[in-house]
Write an enzyme that holds these catalytic residues in place. Structure first.
Site, PDB file in Angstrom:
ATOM      1  N   LYS A  68       0.808  -1.223   0.000  1.00  0.00           N
ATOM      2  CA  LYS A  68       0.000   0.000   0.000  1.00  0.00           C
ATOM      3  C   LYS A  68       0.844   1.278   0.000  1.00  0.00           C
ATOM      4  O   LYS A  68       0.408   2.314  -0.497  1.00  0.00           O
ATOM      5  CB  LYS A  68      -0.952   0.001   1.187  1.00  0.00           C
ATOM      6  CG  LYS A  68      -2.046  -1.052   1.084  1.00  0.00           C
ATOM      7  CD  LYS A  68      -3.041  -0.961   2.218  1.00  0.00           C
ATOM      8  CE  LYS A  68      -4.118  -2.023   2.079  1.00  0.00           C
ATOM      9  NZ  LYS A  68      -5.177  -1.886   3.100  1.00  0.00           N
ATOM     10  N   ASP A 105      -9.948   2.553   1.541  1.00  0.00           N
ATOM     11  CA  ASP A 105      -9.907   2.010   2.907  1.00  0.00           C
ATOM     12  C   ASP A 105     -10.567   2.955   3.904  1.00  0.00           C
ATOM     13  O   ASP A 105     -11.266   2.515   4.817  1.00  0.00           O
ATOM     14  CB  ASP A 105      -8.459   1.769   3.344  1.00  0.00           C
ATOM     15  CG  ASP A 105      -7.914   0.432   2.889  1.00  0.00           C
ATOM     16  OD1 ASP A 105      -8.720  -0.470   2.577  1.00  0.00           O
ATOM     17  OD2 ASP A 105      -6.675   0.281   2.844  1.00  0.00           O
ATOM     18  N   GLY A 130      -1.421  -0.404  15.435  1.00  0.00           N
ATOM     19  CA  GLY A 130      -0.783  -0.628  14.149  1.00  0.00           C
ATOM     20  C   GLY A 130      -0.419   0.669  13.464  1.00  0.00           C
ATOM     21  O   GLY A 130      -1.084   1.696  13.644  1.00  0.00           O
TER      22      GLY A 130
END
Length: 285
Positions: A68, A105, A130
């Site tokens: 990504k 996303d 994360g």
């Protein structure tokens, strides 16, 4: 006869549920097209794009880990949201062969939260675990929805830099991921009207990855617990949340939400979302 197609790329990729989603929608709409998955190693990403760019039937691809961020400099342009986030999960081949990067996303993550976000809250706080490409989209999306964000990563300095870039302000906090692994006796605000999220935006807990160590004493009363992992769909993190009495959202919710926008880019029409229940049943069967 050639047919338009799109695909999802990543490493690993065989576990992806995206082909089931897109092919279900293509079938419901009677569109002559297909959606595949393709294993692409990081070192082969440039060659993959060069080959697909020359294929007029290829409409684009979805992008999952670990590409990504790496794919961004290989594209011709980014839309405004992808440029702001600095990560791409959808690549579209334009009619002239140029490649545009999008990020679906962020809206996909917010989609299952929309009913709650439509309410007025005393405050909103999200604990996000994360610091990868998906986490970038989630942090940007939550900042736009006026959340105070606690971002946890293996490298707190990286988390701090991400917050400074994507959610500027003095209210947000960056901490070490291990902070959440041990119990706490912190007295959380338990007033009604507070919206608290706990989000696993990392691959921890995914098949083949280490487990996510999270003690649910760190979750304020009434928290929503959200895991973006899709393999397995019912992660140990979500099971632990339900055992502790929390409402959960699984990764399929985000995956379907982000696929909605990607499908429109690839095939020129919105997917038939009235069939979501049947789609989820298909994937879970």
């Amino acid at each position: 006869m050639s047919v338009p197609y799109a695909e999802v790329i990543g490493d690993p990729i065989a576990q992806s549920k995206s082909p089931a989603i897109h092919n279900f929608w293509l079938g419901k709409l009677g569109i002559a097209g297909r959606y595949d998955h393709c294993l692409v190693r990081l070192e082969g990403l440039g060659d993959y794009l060069a080959t697909r760019r020359a294929d007029a039937d290829w409409r684009g691809c979805n992008v999952t880990m670990p590409h990504k961020l790496a794919i961004v400099p290989l594209l011709d342009r980014l839309d405004s949201l992808a440029a702001r986030i600095g990560a791409v999960n959808t690549v579209v081949r334009e009619a002239d062969g140029t490649l545009t990067g999008h990020n679906t996303d962020a809206p996909g993550f917010l989609e299952p939260l929309r009913p709650e976000l439509a309410k007025t809250h005393l405050f909103r706080m999200a604990r996000v675990l994360g610091t990868g490409g998906a986490a970038r989209a989630i942090v940007a999306a939550l900042a736009a929805e006026h959340f105070v964000i606690v971002l946890a990563g293996r490298d707190p300095d990286k988390a701090r830099a991400m917050l400074d870039e994507l959610a500027p302000g003095t209210d947000h906090h960056a901490i070490d991921l291990t902070h959440f692994s041990d119990p706490t006796d912190f007295a959380f605000d338990d007033r009604e009207g507070c919206l608290d999220l706990i989000v696993n935006a990392s691959p921890l807990g995914m098949a083949g990855q280490p487990p996510l160590a999270f003690d649910f004493s760190h979750a304020p009363p009434g928290s929503l617990v959200y895991d973006i992992v899709t393999s397995p769909l019912d992660t140990a993190f979500l099971r632990g949340a339900r055992t502790a009495g929390f409402t959960t959202i699984d990764g399929l919710s985000m995956l379907i939400g982000q696929a909605d926008a990607a499908f429109a880019h690839f095939f020129g029409t919105r997917p038939p979302r009235e069939h979501d229940a049947a789609l989820r049943a298909l994937i879970l069967s």
